[in-house]
Design a protein around this motif. Structure first.
Motif, PDB file in Angstrom:
ATOM      1  N   ARG A   1       0.812  -1.212   0.000  1.00  0.00           N
ATOM      2  CA  ARG A   1       0.000   0.000   0.000  1.00  0.00           C
ATOM      3  C   ARG A   1       0.850   1.268   0.000  1.00  0.00           C
ATOM      4  NH1 ARG A   1      -5.448  -0.545   1.443  1.00  0.00           N
ATOM      5  NH2 ARG A   1      -6.065  -2.624   2.124  1.00  0.00           N
TER       6      ARG A   1
ATOM      7  N   THR B   1       0.747   8.247  -2.506  1.00  0.00           N
ATOM      8  CA  THR B   1       0.195   6.955  -2.901  1.00  0.00           C
ATOM      9  C   THR B   1      -1.334   6.960  -2.850  1.00  0.00           C
ATOM     10  OG1 THR B   1       0.593   6.174  -0.630  1.00  0.00           O
ATOM     11  CG2 THR B   1       2.231   5.601  -2.296  1.00  0.00           C
ATOM     12  N   ASP B   2      -1.934   8.132  -2.946  1.00  0.00           N
ATOM     13  CA  ASP B   2      -3.396   8.193  -3.030  1.00  0.00           C
ATOM     14  C   ASP B   2      -3.907   7.537  -4.302  1.00  0.00           C
ATOM     15  OD1 ASP B   2      -3.806   9.383  -0.615  1.00  0.00           O
ATOM     16  OD2 ASP B   2      -4.257  11.385  -1.399  1.00  0.00           O
ATOM     17  N   TRP B   3      -3.117   7.624  -5.392  1.00  0.00           N
ATOM     18  CA  TRP B   3      -3.578   7.102  -6.679  1.00  0.00           C
ATOM     19  C   TRP B   3      -2.672   6.026  -7.267  1.00  0.00           C
ATOM     20  CZ3 TRP B   3      -3.824  12.517  -5.812  1.00  0.00           C
ATOM     21  CH2 TRP B   3      -5.124  13.025  -5.694  1.00  0.00           C
ATOM     22  N   ARG B   4      -1.627   5.657  -6.567  1.00  0.00           N
ATOM     23  CA  ARG B   4      -0.673   4.708  -7.155  1.00  0.00           C
ATOM     24  C   ARG B   4       0.015   3.929  -6.046  1.00  0.00           C
ATOM     25  NH1 ARG B   4       2.237   9.652  -6.855  1.00  0.00           N
ATOM     26  NH2 ARG B   4       1.865  10.514  -8.903  1.00  0.00           N
ATOM     27  N   THR B   5       0.513   2.752  -6.385  1.00  0.00           N
ATOM     28  CA  THR B   5       1.329   1.991  -5.455  1.00  0.00           C
ATOM     29  C   THR B   5       2.730   2.594  -5.382  1.00  0.00           C
ATOM     30  OG1 THR B   5       2.110  -0.250  -4.922  1.00  0.00           O
ATOM     31  CG2 THR B   5       2.092   0.367  -7.238  1.00  0.00           C
TER      32      THR B   5
ATOM     33  N   TYR C   1      -2.357  -3.497  -4.779  1.00  0.00           N
ATOM     34  CA  TYR C   1      -3.108  -2.264  -4.556  1.00  0.00           C
ATOM     35  C   TYR C   1      -2.768  -1.188  -5.585  1.00  0.00           C
ATOM     36  CZ  TYR C   1      -3.817  -4.412   0.015  1.00  0.00           C
ATOM     37  OH  TYR C   1      -4.137  -5.280   1.030  1.00  0.00           O
ATOM     38  N   LYS C   2      -3.789  -0.502  -6.076  1.00  0.00           N
ATOM     39  CA  LYS C   2      -3.624   0.698  -6.911  1.00  0.00           C
ATOM     40  C   LYS C   2      -2.551   0.482  -7.971  1.00  0.00           C
ATOM     41  CE  LYS C   2      -4.910   3.538  -2.921  1.00  0.00           C
ATOM     42  NZ  LYS C   2      -4.499   4.573  -1.966  1.00  0.00           N
ATOM     43  N   SER C   3      -2.690  -0.584  -8.721  1.00  0.00           N
ATOM     44  CA  SER C   3      -1.614  -1.032  -9.604  1.00  0.00           C
ATOM     45  C   SER C   3      -1.719  -0.513 -11.032  1.00  0.00           C
ATOM     46  CB  SER C   3      -1.582  -2.564  -9.633  1.00  0.00           C
ATOM     47  OG  SER C   3      -2.804  -3.083 -10.121  1.00  0.00           O
ATOM     48  N   HIS C   4      -2.768   0.236 -11.364  1.00  0.00           N
ATOM     49  CA  HIS C   4      -2.969   0.609 -12.764  1.00  0.00           C
ATOM     50  C   HIS C   4      -1.796   1.414 -13.312  1.00  0.00           C
ATOM     51  CE1 HIS C   4      -4.866   1.789 -16.491  1.00  0.00           C
ATOM     52  NE2 HIS C   4      -4.670   3.061 -16.189  1.00  0.00           N
TER      53      HIS C   4
ATOM     54  N   ASP D   1      -9.897  14.006  -8.226  1.00  0.00           N
ATOM     55  CA  ASP D   1      -9.211  13.021  -9.046  1.00  0.00           C
ATOM     56  C   ASP D   1      -9.192  13.391 -10.524  1.00  0.00           C
ATOM     57  OD1 ASP D   1      -9.052  11.685  -6.719  1.00  0.00           O
ATOM     58  OD2 ASP D   1     -10.570  10.177  -7.190  1.00  0.00           O
TER      59      ASP D   1
ATOM     60  N   LYS E   1      -0.403   9.747 -13.523  1.00  0.00           N
ATOM     61  CA  LYS E   1      -0.846   8.973 -12.374  1.00  0.00           C
ATOM     62  C   LYS E   1       0.302   8.847 -11.398  1.00  0.00           C
ATOM     63  CE  LYS E   1      -4.417   6.347 -14.723  1.00  0.00           C
ATOM     64  NZ  LYS E   1      -4.314   7.001 -15.988  1.00  0.00           N
TER      65      LYS E   1
END
Length: 436
Positions: free
Chosen positions: A25, A33-37, A71-74, A418, A436
């Motif tokens: 996380r 890290t709100d939007w990414r790992t 988590y948040k892996s995009h 966002d 991102k």
């Protein structure tokens, strides 16, 4: 038996799978890290944190690589697909993504680092390799893994841990700490002790785990299946696997970390906190930085789209640029930059003053703004005349301020949510995923 030392190491690397743990996380990095790992967080002007681990693999001759995501892996997957899928699959090279498999009875996410590898054992078995090199995807360092593989095999170890000497004051509650005998065999281990045991010949330093491990596939299969059956286990290498296998008499070996160049001091940074991330970036600006991003013999590879050169506008007014990095796609009005890093596609208006600022990709800083000791996450739009870093009390009310006084700002804290910022094209074909 194997011929030359180089040939021996080549055989070892060819039979090794690198397993990069990139699913955490990253909570200690807070707003970043709100939007990414964490492994996908930008670093050093144009890179992502994971690029350093992957570059080490290729320079070490390891070209069978799996990245475990969760988590948040995009943003991470997008970056890897665009920049790291050029390996020669016809020759057996590959970079694969392994999302959380949820193969346990309760269909959980990864419960710890050991559980992440355990849930991937069937996939690992299918690759037909002899050894697994387990790597953290969230550290910044240069390392040739070939020497560690050689030591693992030559010592007959069951499990080898890369280690680095760190100041005792920095190690408290941060790292797994090892005791070793004169052969490098591990005889004691504590996970993140409050009072780290110092080295016998240097009371100011302790021997810390880097979170880099080597083991045979057969050994991993045995020990991870045993650990999975323990209801009391947290299924983590540092908390459970290492101390319990050490108690069971297994051979655990410590590999002392050295950099790829003997003439340079070895570089390794755990950038898991905001202050550590900020410090590691800004130390790149020193006259002789501890990490040489310009080393032609050990380049850090990454993905970045074709961007125009940085442009300093309004020649009628003076620019002042001191000890700073400015990346591709940036447009800077007549302003003062001191000890700052502008990542890709950053726009700076006229008469701004930036001092010790990290501006991540896509930020826009309005004219007349004065920023000091600030991290701007990607795509922040800073209104004209904004002052950040001058009044700690006001900064704490509006933003996040670290223990060391660094002000961290992201779109959410600015009330920009966002959404993509006006004037910045969302990622698409030919566009950077840096949004991102």
């Amino acid at each position: 038996m194997y011929g030359s030392a180089a040939s021996f190491i080549n055989r070892l690397t060819a039979g090794t799978l690198a397993l990069v743990l990139a699913g955490g996380r990253g909570e200690r990095l807070g707003a970043l890290t709100d939007w990414r790992t964490k492994p996908a967080v930008p670093f050093g002007g144009k890179f992502r944190i994971i690029d350093f681990t992957l570059s080490n693999c290729l320079h070490s001759g390891i070209r069978k690589i799996c990245v475990l995501t969760q988590y948040k892996s995009h943003a991470l997957i997008q970056h890897l697909m665009r920049g790291w899928t050029y390996l020669n699959t016809e020759r057996g090279d590959f970079l694969d993504f392994i999302p959380a498999q949820q193969w346990t009875d309760d269909e959980t996410w990864y419960q710890g680092t050991a559980d992440a590898v355990f849930q991937s054992l069937d996939i690992i078995d299918g690759y037909g390799v002899e050894r697994v090199l387990i790597l953290a995807g969230d550290h910044v360092y240069n390392m040739d893994y070939g020497g560690m593989l050689e030591e693992h095999v030559n010592t007959g170890a069951d499990f080898t841990i890369a280690c680095v000497s760190v100041p005792v004051a920095d190690a408290a509650n941060q790292f797994g700490i090892m005791e070793v005998d004169e052969t490098g065999r591990i005889v004691g281990f504590e996970e993140k002790p409050a009072v780290p045991r110092p080295l016998p010949d240097d009371a100011s330093h302790a021997l810390a785990s880097m979170g880099i491990y080597i083991a045979s596939v057969d050994y991993l299969d045995e020990v991870l299946r045993w650990d999975a059956a323990q209801a009391s286990s947290s299924h983590d290498f540092g908390k459970d696997i290492i101390p319990r296998t050490l108690e069971g008499g297994c051979h655990l070996q410590a590999h002392r970390f050295i950099g790829p160049h003997a003439e340079r001091k070895a570089y390794w940074r755990d950038v898991g906190t905001l202050d550590a991330f900020y410090r590691a970036n800004l130390e790149l600006l020193s006259p002789n930085p501890p990490l040489d991003l310009y080393d032609p013999l050990w380049p850090t590879l990454t993905y970045q789209p074709q961007l125009p050169p940085a442009h300093f506008t309004d020649g009628s007014r003076p620019h002042s640029i001191e000890d700073s990095m400015v990346s591709g796609g940036c447009v800077i009005g007549a302003s003062q930059l001191r000890h700052s890093i502008l990542f890709s596609n950053v726009k700076v208006g006229q008469e701004c003053e930036l001092d010790s600022v990290l501006a991540l990709p896509g930020c826009e800083i309005g004219a007349g703004s004065k920023l000091t000791n600030v991290i701007l996450d990607n795509q922040c739009q800073i209104p004209e005349g904004t002052v950040i870093g001058a009044d700690p009390g006001s900064d704490r009310q509006a933003y996040h301020v670290t223990e060391n006084g660094v002000v961290v700002v992201n779109r959410r804290l600015l009330g920009q949510g966002d959404r993509y910022m006006p004037g910045i094209v969302p990622p698409g074909p030919g566009q950077s995923d840096a949004a991102k």
